[in-house]
Scaffold this active site. Structure first.
Site, PDB file in Angstrom:
ATOM      1  N   CYS A 178       9.576  11.207  -9.239  1.00 52.51           N
ATOM      2  CA  CYS A 178       9.557  11.777  -7.889  1.00 52.51           C
ATOM      3  C   CYS A 178      10.521  12.962  -7.793  1.00 52.51           C
ATOM      4  O   CYS A 178      11.700  12.840  -8.158  1.00 52.51           O
ATOM      5  CB  CYS A 178       9.934  10.704  -6.866  1.00 52.51           C
ATOM      6  SG  CYS A 178      10.103  11.328  -5.195  1.00 52.51           S
ATOM      7  N   HIS A 187      11.585  14.293  -5.000  1.00 50.72           N
ATOM      8  CA  HIS A 187      12.193  14.336  -3.675  1.00 50.72           C
ATOM      9  C   HIS A 187      13.439  13.467  -3.553  1.00 50.72           C
ATOM     10  O   HIS A 187      13.999  13.347  -2.463  1.00 50.72           O
ATOM     11  CB  HIS A 187      11.171  13.894  -2.625  1.00 50.72           C
ATOM     12  CG  HIS A 187       9.862  14.609  -2.710  1.00 50.72           C
ATOM     13  ND1 HIS A 187       8.689  13.983  -3.086  1.00 50.72           N
ATOM     14  CD2 HIS A 187       9.543  15.907  -2.508  1.00 50.72           C
ATOM     15  CE1 HIS A 187       7.704  14.852  -3.086  1.00 50.72           C
ATOM     16  NE2 HIS A 187       8.191  16.036  -2.748  1.00 50.72           N
ATOM     17  N   CYS A 221      10.150  -3.728  15.611  1.00 49.40           N
ATOM     18  CA  CYS A 221       9.382  -4.899  16.070  1.00 49.40           C
ATOM     19  C   CYS A 221      10.068  -6.226  15.770  1.00 49.40           C
ATOM     20  O   CYS A 221       9.559  -7.286  16.136  1.00 49.40           O
ATOM     21  CB  CYS A 221       7.987  -4.886  15.448  1.00 49.40           C
ATOM     22  SG  CYS A 221       7.986  -5.088  13.643  1.00 49.40           S
ATOM     23  N   CYS A 254      18.882   7.015   5.676  1.00 46.09           N
ATOM     24  CA  CYS A 254      19.726   6.617   6.803  1.00 46.09           C
ATOM     25  C   CYS A 254      20.040   5.126   6.833  1.00 46.09           C
ATOM     26  O   CYS A 254      20.729   4.661   7.747  1.00 46.09           O
ATOM     27  CB  CYS A 254      19.062   7.026   8.106  1.00 46.09           C
ATOM     28  SG  CYS A 254      17.469   6.229   8.390  1.00 46.09           S
ATOM     29  N   CYS A 314       9.511  -2.395   8.938  1.00 45.12           N
ATOM     30  CA  CYS A 314       8.493  -3.209   8.276  1.00 45.12           C
ATOM     31  C   CYS A 314       7.502  -2.341   7.519  1.00 45.12           C
ATOM     32  O   CYS A 314       7.303  -1.158   7.839  1.00 45.12           O
ATOM     33  CB  CYS A 314       7.752  -4.069   9.308  1.00 45.12           C
ATOM     34  SG  CYS A 314       6.929  -3.137  10.601  1.00 45.12           S
ATOM     35  N   CYS A 339      -2.228 -13.132   0.123  1.00 47.30           N
ATOM     36  CA  CYS A 339      -2.433 -14.572   0.345  1.00 47.30           C
ATOM     37  C   CYS A 339      -3.626 -15.088  -0.455  1.00 47.30           C
ATOM     38  O   CYS A 339      -3.652 -16.257  -0.852  1.00 47.30           O
ATOM     39  CB  CYS A 339      -2.623 -14.859   1.827  1.00 47.30           C
ATOM     40  SG  CYS A 339      -3.949 -13.917   2.605  1.00 47.30           S
ATOM     41  N   HIS A 394      -6.745 -14.892   6.713  1.00 53.67           N
ATOM     42  CA  HIS A 394      -5.621 -15.385   5.918  1.00 53.67           C
ATOM     43  C   HIS A 394      -6.070 -16.575   5.076  1.00 53.67           C
ATOM     44  O   HIS A 394      -6.914 -17.368   5.509  1.00 53.67           O
ATOM     45  CB  HIS A 394      -4.484 -15.811   6.862  1.00 53.67           C
ATOM     46  CG  HIS A 394      -3.250 -16.276   6.169  1.00 53.67           C
ATOM     47  ND1 HIS A 394      -2.521 -15.469   5.307  1.00 53.67           N
ATOM     48  CD2 HIS A 394      -2.612 -17.478   6.191  1.00 53.67           C
ATOM     49  CE1 HIS A 394      -1.482 -16.160   4.851  1.00 53.67           C
ATOM     50  NE2 HIS A 394      -1.524 -17.370   5.363  1.00 53.67           N
TER      51      HIS A 394
END
Length: 520
Positions: free
Chosen positions: A3, A5, A32, A44, A49, A168, A471
Protein backbone atom coordinates in the site's frame (compact mmCIF):
# COMPACT_ATOMS: atom_id res chain seq x y z
CA UNK A 1 -0.64 -5.81 -1.32
CA UNK A 2 2.01 -3.09 -1.00
CA UNK A 3 0.00 0.00 0.00
CA UNK A 4 1.41 3.45 -0.96
CA UNK A 5 -0.82 5.32 1.50
CA UNK A 6 0.63 4.16 4.83
CA UNK A 7 2.97 7.11 5.34
CA UNK A 8 0.09 9.61 5.06
CA UNK A 9 -2.52 7.59 6.96
CA UNK A 10 -0.75 5.80 9.83
CA UNK A 11 -0.20 8.54 12.40
CA UNK A 12 -1.03 7.02 15.78
CA UNK A 13 1.59 5.89 18.28
CA UNK A 14 0.63 2.92 20.50
CA UNK A 15 -0.68 4.36 23.75
CA UNK A 16 -3.25 2.73 26.02
CA UNK A 17 -4.71 6.13 26.84
CA UNK A 18 -5.78 6.63 23.22
CA UNK A 19 -7.73 3.37 22.99
CA UNK A 20 -10.97 2.23 24.67
CA UNK A 21 -10.87 0.02 27.74
CA UNK A 22 -11.19 -3.73 27.56
CA UNK A 23 -10.37 -6.31 24.95
CA UNK A 24 -9.84 -4.90 21.40
CA UNK A 25 -11.92 -7.70 19.87
CA UNK A 26 -14.86 -6.49 22.01
CA UNK A 27 -14.51 -2.75 21.42
CA UNK A 28 -17.72 -0.97 20.45
CA UNK A 29 -18.32 1.17 17.41
CA UNK A 30 -18.27 4.86 18.40
CA UNK A 31 -21.42 5.46 16.32
CA UNK A 32 -23.78 2.47 16.75
CA UNK A 33 -22.12 0.86 19.81
CA UNK A 34 -22.02 -2.54 18.11
CA UNK A 35 -19.16 -4.77 19.27
CA UNK A 36 -19.25 -6.93 16.14
CA UNK A 37 -16.28 -6.63 13.76
CA UNK A 38 -14.56 -3.58 15.35
CA UNK A 39 -11.93 -1.74 13.25
CA UNK A 40 -9.58 0.96 14.53
CA UNK A 41 -8.55 3.88 12.32
CA UNK A 42 -4.74 4.14 12.18
CA UNK A 43 -4.97 7.91 11.70
CA UNK A 44 -7.07 8.96 14.68
CA UNK A 45 -7.52 5.69 16.70
CA UNK A 46 -11.32 5.93 16.56
CA UNK A 47 -13.19 2.60 16.53
CA UNK A 48 -15.99 1.77 14.10
CA UNK A 49 -17.84 -1.33 12.92
CA UNK A 50 -17.00 -3.16 9.69
CA UNK A 51 -18.84 -2.84 6.40
CA UNK A 52 -20.87 -6.02 7.02
CA UNK A 53 -22.26 -4.76 10.31
CA UNK A 54 -23.31 -1.12 9.81
CA UNK A 55 -20.34 0.05 7.76
CA UNK A 56 -19.31 2.95 10.00
CA UNK A 57 -15.57 2.30 9.49
CA UNK A 58 -15.98 2.85 5.76
CA UNK A 59 -18.23 5.86 6.34
CA UNK A 60 -15.55 7.33 8.62
CA UNK A 61 -13.10 7.09 5.71
CA UNK A 62 -15.62 8.55 3.23
CA UNK A 63 -16.51 11.48 5.52
CA UNK A 64 -12.81 12.27 5.93
CA UNK A 65 -12.41 12.56 2.16
CA UNK A 66 -15.09 15.26 1.73
CA UNK A 67 -12.74 18.20 2.49
CA UNK A 68 -10.24 16.78 0.00
CA UNK A 69 -12.65 17.33 -2.89
CA UNK A 70 -12.17 21.09 -2.48
CA UNK A 71 -9.50 22.48 -4.82
CA UNK A 72 -8.21 24.69 -1.99
CA UNK A 73 -7.31 21.82 0.33
CA UNK A 74 -4.52 22.48 2.77
CA UNK A 75 -1.27 20.57 3.03
CA UNK A 76 -2.45 19.01 6.32
CA UNK A 77 -5.65 17.80 4.65
CA UNK A 78 -3.53 16.41 1.84
CA UNK A 79 -1.60 14.20 4.22
CA UNK A 80 -4.20 13.00 6.74
CA UNK A 81 -6.67 10.78 4.94
CA UNK A 82 -7.99 8.13 7.42
CA UNK A 83 -7.69 5.50 4.70
CA UNK A 84 -6.05 2.66 6.67
CA UNK A 85 -7.65 0.69 9.50
CA UNK A 86 -6.92 -2.49 11.44
CA UNK A 87 -9.23 -5.36 12.36
CA UNK A 88 -9.31 -5.54 16.17
CA UNK A 89 -9.84 -9.32 16.12
CA UNK A 90 -7.47 -10.64 13.43
CA UNK A 91 -5.10 -7.58 13.38
CA UNK A 92 -5.08 -7.54 9.59
CA UNK A 93 -4.74 -4.11 7.97
CA UNK A 94 -6.98 -2.74 5.22
CA UNK A 95 -6.71 0.31 2.96
CA UNK A 96 -9.97 1.76 1.62
CA UNK A 97 -8.28 3.65 -1.20
CA UNK A 98 -6.55 0.48 -2.44
CA UNK A 99 -9.62 -1.60 -1.53
CA UNK A 100 -7.39 -4.45 -0.36
CA UNK A 101 -5.58 -5.84 2.65
CA UNK A 102 -2.10 -4.45 3.35
CA UNK A 103 1.10 -6.43 3.96
CA UNK A 104 3.77 -3.68 4.09
CA UNK A 105 4.58 -1.24 6.91
CA UNK A 106 5.82 2.30 7.43
CA UNK A 107 9.54 3.03 7.68
CA UNK A 108 9.16 3.27 11.46
CA UNK A 109 7.17 0.04 11.63
CA UNK A 110 4.11 1.75 13.12
CA UNK A 111 1.63 -0.83 11.81
CA UNK A 112 3.44 -3.69 13.54
CA UNK A 113 3.76 -1.63 16.73
CA UNK A 114 0.00 -1.00 16.79
CA UNK A 115 -0.63 -4.69 16.05
CA UNK A 116 1.60 -5.80 18.94
CA UNK A 117 0.00 -3.25 21.24
CA UNK A 118 -3.51 -4.52 20.44
CA UNK A 119 -2.35 -8.09 20.99
CA UNK A 120 -0.96 -7.13 24.39
CA UNK A 121 -4.22 -5.42 25.32
CA UNK A 122 -6.14 -8.52 24.21
CA UNK A 123 -3.92 -10.86 26.22
CA UNK A 124 -4.04 -8.71 29.37
CA UNK A 125 -7.84 -8.52 29.18
CA UNK A 126 -8.23 -12.22 28.39
CA UNK A 127 -7.76 -13.61 31.90
CA UNK A 128 -10.09 -11.13 33.57
CA UNK A 129 -12.67 -11.45 30.80
CA UNK A 130 -12.63 -15.23 30.91
CA UNK A 131 -13.04 -15.22 34.68
CA UNK A 132 -16.01 -12.83 34.37
CA UNK A 133 -17.66 -15.00 31.70
CA UNK A 134 -17.24 -18.14 33.76
CA UNK A 135 -18.92 -16.46 36.72
CA UNK A 136 -21.84 -15.45 34.53
CA UNK A 137 -22.15 -18.90 32.99
CA UNK A 138 -22.11 -20.62 36.36
CA UNK A 139 -25.34 -18.80 37.20
CA UNK A 140 -27.15 -20.53 34.35
CA UNK A 141 -27.58 -24.30 34.22
CA UNK A 142 -27.94 -24.20 30.43
CA UNK A 143 -24.95 -22.03 29.66
CA UNK A 144 -22.64 -23.27 32.38
CA UNK A 145 -19.12 -24.35 31.51
CA UNK A 146 -19.30 -26.61 34.56
CA UNK A 147 -22.26 -28.95 34.68
CA UNK A 148 -23.23 -31.60 37.23
CA UNK A 149 -23.90 -34.95 35.58
CA UNK A 150 -24.85 -37.90 37.82
CA UNK A 151 -23.50 -36.08 40.86
CA UNK A 152 -20.07 -35.34 39.37
CA UNK A 153 -18.81 -32.08 37.92
CA UNK A 154 -17.97 -32.20 34.23
CA UNK A 155 -16.13 -29.51 32.27
CA UNK A 156 -17.67 -28.43 28.94
CA UNK A 157 -14.83 -28.08 26.46
CA UNK A 158 -16.89 -26.72 23.55
CA UNK A 159 -15.55 -23.68 21.70
CA UNK A 160 -17.37 -21.22 19.45
CA UNK A 161 -16.18 -19.82 16.11
CA UNK A 162 -15.91 -16.08 15.56
CA UNK A 163 -17.87 -14.64 12.65
CA UNK A 164 -15.38 -13.04 10.25
CA UNK A 165 -18.10 -11.23 8.29
CA UNK A 166 -21.10 -13.30 7.17
CA UNK A 167 -19.13 -16.53 7.73
CA UNK A 168 -21.87 -18.22 9.78
CA UNK A 169 -22.36 -20.64 6.85
CA UNK A 170 -18.80 -21.89 7.35
CA UNK A 171 -19.02 -21.93 11.15
CA UNK A 172 -22.17 -24.07 11.16
CA UNK A 173 -20.59 -26.67 8.85
CA UNK A 174 -17.31 -26.75 10.79
CA UNK A 175 -19.09 -27.26 14.11
CA UNK A 176 -21.21 -30.05 12.62
CA UNK A 177 -18.20 -31.88 11.16
CA UNK A 178 -16.25 -31.44 14.41
CA UNK A 179 -18.96 -33.44 16.20
CA UNK A 180 -18.77 -36.40 13.82
CA UNK A 181 -16.31 -38.29 15.98
CA UNK A 182 -14.72 -40.67 13.48
CA UNK A 183 -14.20 -37.92 10.88
CA UNK A 184 -12.91 -35.38 13.39
CA UNK A 185 -10.53 -37.80 15.13
CA UNK A 186 -8.91 -38.76 11.83
CA UNK A 187 -7.86 -35.18 11.11
CA UNK A 188 -6.81 -34.41 14.68
CA UNK A 189 -4.46 -37.42 14.63
CA UNK A 190 -2.75 -36.34 11.40
CA UNK A 191 0.85 -35.10 11.75
CA UNK A 192 1.21 -31.32 11.85
CA UNK A 193 2.72 -29.50 8.89
CA UNK A 194 4.84 -26.37 9.27
CA UNK A 195 4.29 -24.43 6.07
CA UNK A 196 6.39 -21.40 7.02
CA UNK A 197 10.16 -21.41 7.23
CA UNK A 198 13.12 -19.05 7.15
CA UNK A 199 12.39 -15.49 8.26
CA UNK A 200 8.69 -16.15 8.82
CA UNK A 201 9.12 -19.27 10.97
CA UNK A 202 7.20 -19.01 14.22
CA UNK A 203 5.56 -15.72 13.25
CA UNK A 204 1.92 -15.10 12.55
CA UNK A 205 1.21 -14.41 8.89
CA UNK A 206 -1.26 -11.70 7.89
CA UNK A 207 -2.79 -12.69 4.60
CA UNK A 208 -3.98 -10.62 1.66
CA UNK A 209 -6.03 -11.47 -1.40
CA UNK A 210 -3.13 -10.60 -3.70
CA UNK A 211 -0.74 -13.20 -2.22
CA UNK A 212 0.12 -16.28 -4.24
CA UNK A 213 -1.35 -19.75 -3.90
CA UNK A 214 1.89 -21.38 -2.71
CA UNK A 215 2.17 -23.03 0.69
CA UNK A 216 -1.50 -23.34 1.51
CA UNK A 217 -2.98 -26.56 2.83
CA UNK A 218 -6.70 -26.95 3.42
CA UNK A 219 -6.11 -30.23 5.28
CA UNK A 220 -3.64 -28.59 7.67
CA UNK A 221 -5.81 -25.56 8.46
CA UNK A 222 -8.87 -27.80 8.81
CA UNK A 223 -6.88 -29.99 11.22
CA UNK A 224 -5.81 -26.97 13.28
CA UNK A 225 -9.38 -25.68 13.48
CA UNK A 226 -10.75 -29.03 14.66
CA UNK A 227 -8.03 -29.29 17.30
CA UNK A 228 -8.78 -25.76 18.56
CA UNK A 229 -12.51 -26.47 18.85
CA UNK A 230 -12.06 -29.21 21.45
CA UNK A 231 -9.10 -27.94 23.49
CA UNK A 232 -11.43 -26.02 25.82
CA UNK A 233 -8.80 -23.32 26.35
CA UNK A 234 -10.87 -20.48 24.88
CA UNK A 235 -14.53 -19.54 24.52
CA UNK A 236 -14.21 -18.71 20.81
CA UNK A 237 -11.67 -19.44 18.09
CA UNK A 238 -11.07 -17.22 15.05
CA UNK A 239 -10.75 -19.35 11.88
CA UNK A 240 -9.20 -16.63 9.69
CA UNK A 241 -6.32 -18.87 8.54
CA UNK A 242 -8.76 -21.51 7.30
CA UNK A 243 -10.94 -18.84 5.69
CA UNK A 244 -7.88 -17.45 3.91
CA UNK A 245 -7.15 -20.89 2.42
CA UNK A 246 -10.82 -21.17 1.41
CA UNK A 247 -10.46 -17.86 -0.46
CA UNK A 248 -7.38 -19.14 -2.23
CA UNK A 249 -8.66 -22.50 -3.43
CA UNK A 250 -12.43 -21.86 -3.62
CA UNK A 251 -12.95 -18.61 -5.60
CA UNK A 252 -16.74 -18.87 -5.22
CA UNK A 253 -16.40 -18.06 -1.52
CA UNK A 254 -14.15 -15.00 -1.77
CA UNK A 255 -15.51 -11.88 -0.12
CA UNK A 256 -17.85 -11.46 2.80
CA UNK A 257 -21.24 -12.17 1.21
CA UNK A 258 -23.59 -14.70 2.75
CA UNK A 259 -23.09 -18.12 1.12
CA UNK A 260 -25.01 -21.39 0.95
CA UNK A 261 -23.89 -23.73 3.75
CA UNK A 262 -24.62 -26.87 1.71
CA UNK A 263 -22.64 -25.60 -1.26
CA UNK A 264 -19.73 -24.78 1.06
CA UNK A 265 -19.87 -28.24 2.65
CA UNK A 266 -19.66 -29.93 -0.76
CA UNK A 267 -16.74 -27.76 -1.89
CA UNK A 268 -14.98 -28.36 1.44
CA UNK A 269 -15.36 -32.16 1.34
CA UNK A 270 -14.39 -32.33 -2.35
CA UNK A 271 -11.21 -30.29 -1.82
CA UNK A 272 -10.26 -32.22 1.33
CA UNK A 273 -10.72 -35.43 -0.67
CA UNK A 274 -8.53 -34.18 -3.54
CA UNK A 275 -5.76 -32.93 -1.25
CA UNK A 276 -5.72 -36.15 0.77
CA UNK A 277 -5.33 -38.17 -2.44
CA UNK A 278 -1.97 -36.51 -3.00
CA UNK A 279 -0.55 -37.55 0.38
CA UNK A 280 -0.02 -35.45 3.49
CA UNK A 281 3.23 -34.23 5.05
CA UNK A 282 5.22 -36.85 3.16
CA UNK A 283 2.98 -39.67 4.45
CA UNK A 284 0.86 -41.39 1.86
CA UNK A 285 -2.84 -40.86 2.37
CA UNK A 286 -3.48 -44.55 1.79
CA UNK A 287 -1.04 -45.51 4.56
CA UNK A 288 -2.77 -43.19 7.05
CA UNK A 289 -6.16 -44.56 6.04
CA UNK A 290 -5.04 -48.19 6.34
CA UNK A 291 -3.70 -47.56 9.85
CA UNK A 292 -7.22 -46.70 10.98
CA UNK A 293 -8.71 -50.17 11.35
CA UNK A 294 -12.28 -48.84 11.63
CA UNK A 295 -12.12 -47.60 8.03
CA UNK A 296 -11.76 -50.95 6.34
CA UNK A 297 -11.72 -51.52 2.59
CA UNK A 298 -15.33 -52.67 2.62
CA UNK A 299 -16.38 -49.22 3.84
CA UNK A 300 -14.60 -47.28 1.09
CA UNK A 301 -16.35 -45.56 -1.77
CA UNK A 302 -14.10 -44.13 -4.48
CA UNK A 303 -15.04 -40.76 -5.97
CA UNK A 304 -12.72 -39.14 -8.50
CA UNK A 305 -9.88 -41.57 -7.90
CA UNK A 306 -8.63 -43.39 -4.80
CA UNK A 307 -10.55 -43.56 -1.54
CA UNK A 308 -9.88 -41.17 1.34
CA UNK A 309 -11.37 -40.65 4.79
CA UNK A 310 -13.97 -38.37 3.14
CA UNK A 311 -15.34 -41.11 0.89
CA UNK A 312 -14.80 -43.83 3.52
CA UNK A 313 -17.12 -42.01 5.93
CA UNK A 314 -19.53 -39.99 3.76
CA UNK A 315 -19.40 -42.07 0.57
CA UNK A 316 -22.38 -44.12 -0.57
CA UNK A 317 -23.57 -45.50 -3.92
CA UNK A 318 -26.88 -44.91 -5.72
CA UNK A 319 -28.36 -47.09 -8.46
CA UNK A 320 -30.18 -45.04 -11.08
CA UNK A 321 -32.74 -47.04 -13.11
CA UNK A 322 -34.28 -45.53 -16.27
CA UNK A 323 -36.96 -47.43 -18.24
CA UNK A 324 -38.11 -46.50 -21.73
CA UNK A 325 -41.94 -46.37 -21.80
CA UNK A 326 -42.03 -47.27 -25.51
CA UNK A 327 -39.85 -50.38 -25.79
CA UNK A 328 -39.28 -51.22 -22.11
CA UNK A 329 -35.48 -51.02 -22.31
CA UNK A 330 -33.92 -50.64 -18.87
CA UNK A 331 -30.74 -48.68 -18.21
CA UNK A 332 -28.84 -48.92 -14.92
CA UNK A 333 -26.06 -46.69 -13.67
CA UNK A 334 -24.23 -46.57 -10.34
CA UNK A 335 -23.41 -43.11 -8.97
CA UNK A 336 -21.27 -42.41 -5.88
CA UNK A 337 -22.54 -39.73 -3.48
CA UNK A 338 -21.39 -37.82 -0.41
CA UNK A 339 -24.85 -36.51 0.46
CA UNK A 340 -28.44 -36.83 -0.74
CA UNK A 341 -30.42 -33.72 -1.72
CA UNK A 342 -34.10 -34.24 -0.95
CA UNK A 343 -37.06 -32.23 -2.25
CA UNK A 344 -39.75 -31.20 0.20
CA UNK A 345 -42.95 -32.55 -1.45
CA UNK A 346 -45.14 -29.76 -2.83
CA UNK A 347 -48.20 -30.77 -0.79
CA UNK A 348 -46.34 -29.85 2.42
CA UNK A 349 -44.89 -26.50 1.41
CA UNK A 350 -47.46 -24.40 3.27
CA UNK A 351 -46.74 -26.14 6.59
CA UNK A 352 -44.59 -23.52 8.37
CA UNK A 353 -44.32 -24.92 11.91
CA UNK A 354 -44.65 -28.15 13.87
CA UNK A 355 -47.65 -26.88 15.84
CA UNK A 356 -49.56 -25.55 12.83
CA UNK A 357 -52.82 -27.47 12.58
CA UNK A 358 -53.86 -27.01 8.94
CA UNK A 359 -52.58 -29.72 6.61
CA UNK A 360 -50.55 -32.88 7.22
CA UNK A 361 -47.12 -32.78 8.85
CA UNK A 362 -44.14 -33.38 6.56
CA UNK A 363 -41.65 -35.97 7.78
CA UNK A 364 -38.16 -36.93 6.69
CA UNK A 365 -39.63 -40.22 5.47
CA UNK A 366 -41.90 -38.25 3.08
CA UNK A 367 -38.81 -36.55 1.62
CA UNK A 368 -36.91 -39.84 1.30
CA UNK A 369 -39.91 -41.52 -0.30
CA UNK A 370 -40.23 -38.66 -2.79
CA UNK A 371 -36.55 -39.10 -3.66
CA UNK A 372 -36.74 -42.87 -4.24
CA UNK A 373 -40.27 -43.20 -5.68
CA UNK A 374 -40.75 -44.07 -9.35
CA UNK A 375 -41.29 -40.90 -11.39
CA UNK A 376 -42.07 -40.20 -15.02
CA UNK A 377 -39.65 -37.77 -16.63
CA UNK A 378 -41.27 -34.74 -18.22
CA UNK A 379 -40.87 -33.48 -21.79
CA UNK A 380 -37.73 -31.50 -20.95
CA UNK A 381 -35.95 -34.64 -19.65
CA UNK A 382 -36.63 -37.17 -22.41
CA UNK A 383 -34.38 -40.23 -22.23
CA UNK A 384 -32.20 -41.16 -25.23
CA UNK A 385 -33.16 -44.80 -25.76
CA UNK A 386 -30.40 -46.76 -27.50
CA UNK A 387 -32.85 -49.38 -28.75
CA UNK A 388 -35.36 -46.87 -30.17
CA UNK A 389 -32.43 -44.62 -31.24
CA UNK A 390 -34.26 -41.47 -30.24
CA UNK A 391 -35.43 -39.60 -27.15
CA UNK A 392 -38.44 -41.23 -25.57
CA UNK A 393 -40.68 -40.85 -22.53
CA UNK A 394 -39.30 -42.81 -19.61
CA UNK A 395 -39.46 -43.43 -15.88
CA UNK A 396 -36.68 -43.03 -13.33
CA UNK A 397 -36.10 -44.56 -9.91
CA UNK A 398 -33.29 -44.35 -7.38
CA UNK A 399 -32.15 -47.17 -5.13
CA UNK A 400 -29.41 -46.95 -2.50
CA UNK A 401 -26.89 -49.64 -3.37
CA UNK A 402 -24.53 -48.85 -0.46
CA UNK A 403 -25.19 -46.77 2.64
CA UNK A 404 -22.39 -44.57 4.06
CA UNK A 405 -21.13 -44.58 7.64
CA UNK A 406 -22.38 -40.99 7.96
CA UNK A 407 -25.55 -40.21 6.04
CA UNK A 408 -25.77 -36.52 5.12
CA UNK A 409 -29.27 -35.40 4.06
CA UNK A 410 -29.76 -31.98 2.47
CA UNK A 411 -33.32 -30.61 2.37
CA UNK A 412 -33.75 -28.47 -0.74
CA UNK A 413 -35.19 -25.34 0.83
CA UNK A 414 -34.16 -22.89 -1.89
CA UNK A 415 -35.88 -22.85 -5.28
CA UNK A 416 -35.72 -20.52 -8.28
CA UNK A 417 -39.02 -18.91 -9.25
CA UNK A 418 -38.73 -16.56 -12.23
CA UNK A 419 -35.78 -14.33 -11.23
CA UNK A 420 -35.92 -14.98 -7.47
CA UNK A 421 -34.59 -17.75 -5.29
CA UNK A 422 -37.25 -18.37 -2.67
CA UNK A 423 -37.04 -20.37 0.51
CA UNK A 424 -39.34 -23.28 1.39
CA UNK A 425 -39.91 -22.67 5.09
CA UNK A 426 -41.79 -25.92 5.75
CA UNK A 427 -41.14 -27.70 9.02
CA UNK A 428 -39.87 -31.26 8.38
CA UNK A 429 -40.16 -33.73 11.25
CA UNK A 430 -37.00 -35.80 11.74
CA UNK A 431 -35.98 -38.49 14.28
CA UNK A 432 -33.14 -38.07 16.75
CA UNK A 433 -32.58 -41.82 16.87
CA UNK A 434 -33.37 -44.90 14.81
CA UNK A 435 -33.69 -43.55 11.25
CA UNK A 436 -34.31 -46.83 9.36
CA UNK A 437 -32.95 -46.78 5.79
CA UNK A 438 -33.55 -50.47 5.02
CA UNK A 439 -36.61 -49.91 2.82
CA UNK A 440 -34.61 -47.65 0.48
CA UNK A 441 -31.86 -50.23 -0.14
CA UNK A 442 -31.49 -52.12 -3.41
CA UNK A 443 -30.83 -55.41 -1.58
CA UNK A 444 -32.17 -55.03 1.98
CA UNK A 445 -31.99 -58.77 2.63
CA UNK A 446 -28.18 -58.55 2.60
CA UNK A 447 -28.12 -56.00 5.44
CA UNK A 448 -27.88 -56.76 9.11
CA UNK A 449 -30.59 -55.72 11.59
CA UNK A 450 -28.57 -52.75 12.93
CA UNK A 451 -26.60 -51.73 9.82
CA UNK A 452 -29.46 -49.63 8.41
CA UNK A 453 -30.22 -47.64 11.57
CA UNK A 454 -28.86 -44.13 12.00
CA UNK A 455 -28.76 -41.69 14.92
CA UNK A 456 -28.63 -37.92 14.51
CA UNK A 457 -25.26 -36.29 15.16
CA UNK A 458 -25.75 -32.70 13.92
CA UNK A 459 -28.25 -30.35 12.27
CA UNK A 460 -27.57 -27.16 10.31
CA UNK A 461 -30.40 -24.61 10.41
CA UNK A 462 -30.94 -21.56 8.18
CA UNK A 463 -32.78 -18.66 9.82
CA UNK A 464 -34.27 -16.07 7.47
CA UNK A 465 -36.01 -15.82 4.13
CA UNK A 466 -33.32 -16.08 1.44
CA UNK A 467 -30.07 -17.86 0.60
CA UNK A 468 -28.19 -14.55 0.27
CA UNK A 469 -29.37 -13.36 3.67
CA UNK A 470 -30.33 -14.74 7.04
CA UNK A 471 -28.14 -16.65 9.46
CA UNK A 472 -26.86 -20.21 9.96
CA UNK A 473 -26.53 -22.04 13.27
CA UNK A 474 -25.97 -25.70 14.15
CA UNK A 475 -27.08 -28.21 16.75
CA UNK A 476 -24.78 -31.13 17.56
CA UNK A 477 -24.54 -33.85 20.16
CA UNK A 478 -21.37 -34.58 22.13
CA UNK A 479 -21.07 -37.21 24.85
CA UNK A 480 -24.84 -37.55 25.12
CA UNK A 481 -25.60 -33.82 25.38
CA UNK A 482 -26.92 -31.42 22.73
CA UNK A 483 -25.29 -28.06 22.06
CA UNK A 484 -26.38 -25.06 20.01
CA UNK A 485 -23.54 -23.45 18.05
CA UNK A 486 -24.26 -19.84 17.10
CA UNK A 487 -20.92 -18.46 15.87
CA UNK A 488 -18.88 -17.59 19.00
CA UNK A 489 -21.72 -18.53 21.37
CA UNK A 490 -22.17 -22.16 22.46
CA UNK A 491 -25.04 -23.10 24.73
CA UNK A 492 -26.27 -26.38 26.18
CA UNK A 493 -29.74 -27.27 24.91
CA UNK A 494 -32.19 -30.18 24.98
CA UNK A 495 -33.72 -32.67 22.57
CA UNK A 496 -37.10 -30.91 22.60
CA UNK A 497 -35.48 -27.77 21.19
CA UNK A 498 -33.52 -29.70 18.54
CA UNK A 499 -36.54 -31.55 17.11
CA UNK A 500 -38.40 -28.23 16.63
CA UNK A 501 -35.66 -26.85 14.37
CA UNK A 502 -36.32 -26.34 10.66
CA UNK A 503 -33.46 -28.49 9.46
CA UNK A 504 -31.46 -27.62 6.33
CA UNK A 505 -28.73 -30.28 6.58
CA UNK A 506 -28.93 -33.41 8.74
CA UNK A 507 -25.94 -35.59 9.67
CA UNK A 508 -26.87 -39.14 10.70
CA UNK A 509 -24.24 -41.57 12.03
CA UNK A 510 -24.54 -45.32 11.49
CA UNK A 511 -25.60 -46.99 14.72
CA UNK A 512 -23.20 -49.46 16.27
CA UNK A 513 -24.70 -52.91 16.99
CA UNK A 514 -26.64 -52.86 20.25
CA UNK A 515 -29.90 -54.15 21.67
CA UNK A 516 -33.13 -52.28 21.20
CA UNK A 517 -34.01 -49.70 18.56
CA UNK A 518 -36.33 -46.85 17.88
CA UNK A 519 -37.41 -46.76 14.26
CA UNK A 520 -38.66 -43.91 12.16
Amino acid sequence: MECPHLSSSVCIVPDSAKFPNGSPSSWCCSVCRSNKSPWVCLTCSSVHCGRYVNGHAKKHYEDAQIPLTNHKKTEKQEKIQHTVCMDCSSYSTYCYRCDDFVVNDTKLGLVQKVREHLQNLENSAFTADRHRKRKLLENSSLNSKLLKVNGSTTALCTTGLRNLGNTCFMNAILQSLSNIQQFCCYFKELPAVELRNGKTAGRRTYHTRSQGDNNVSLVEEFRKTLCALWQGSQTAFSPESLFYVVWKIMPNFRGYQQQDAHEFMRYLLDHLHLELQGGFNGVSRSVILQENSSLSASNKCCINGASTVVTAIFGGILQNEVNCLICGTESRKFDPFLDLSLDIPSQFRNKRSKNQENGPLCSLRDCLRSFTDLEELDETELYMCHKCRKKQKSTKKFWIQKLPKVLCLHLKRFHWTAYLRNKVDTYVEFPLRGLDMKCYLLEPENSGPESCLYDLAAVVVHHGSGVGSGHYTAYATHEGRWFHFNDSTVTLTDEETVVKAKAYILFYVERQARSGSEKL
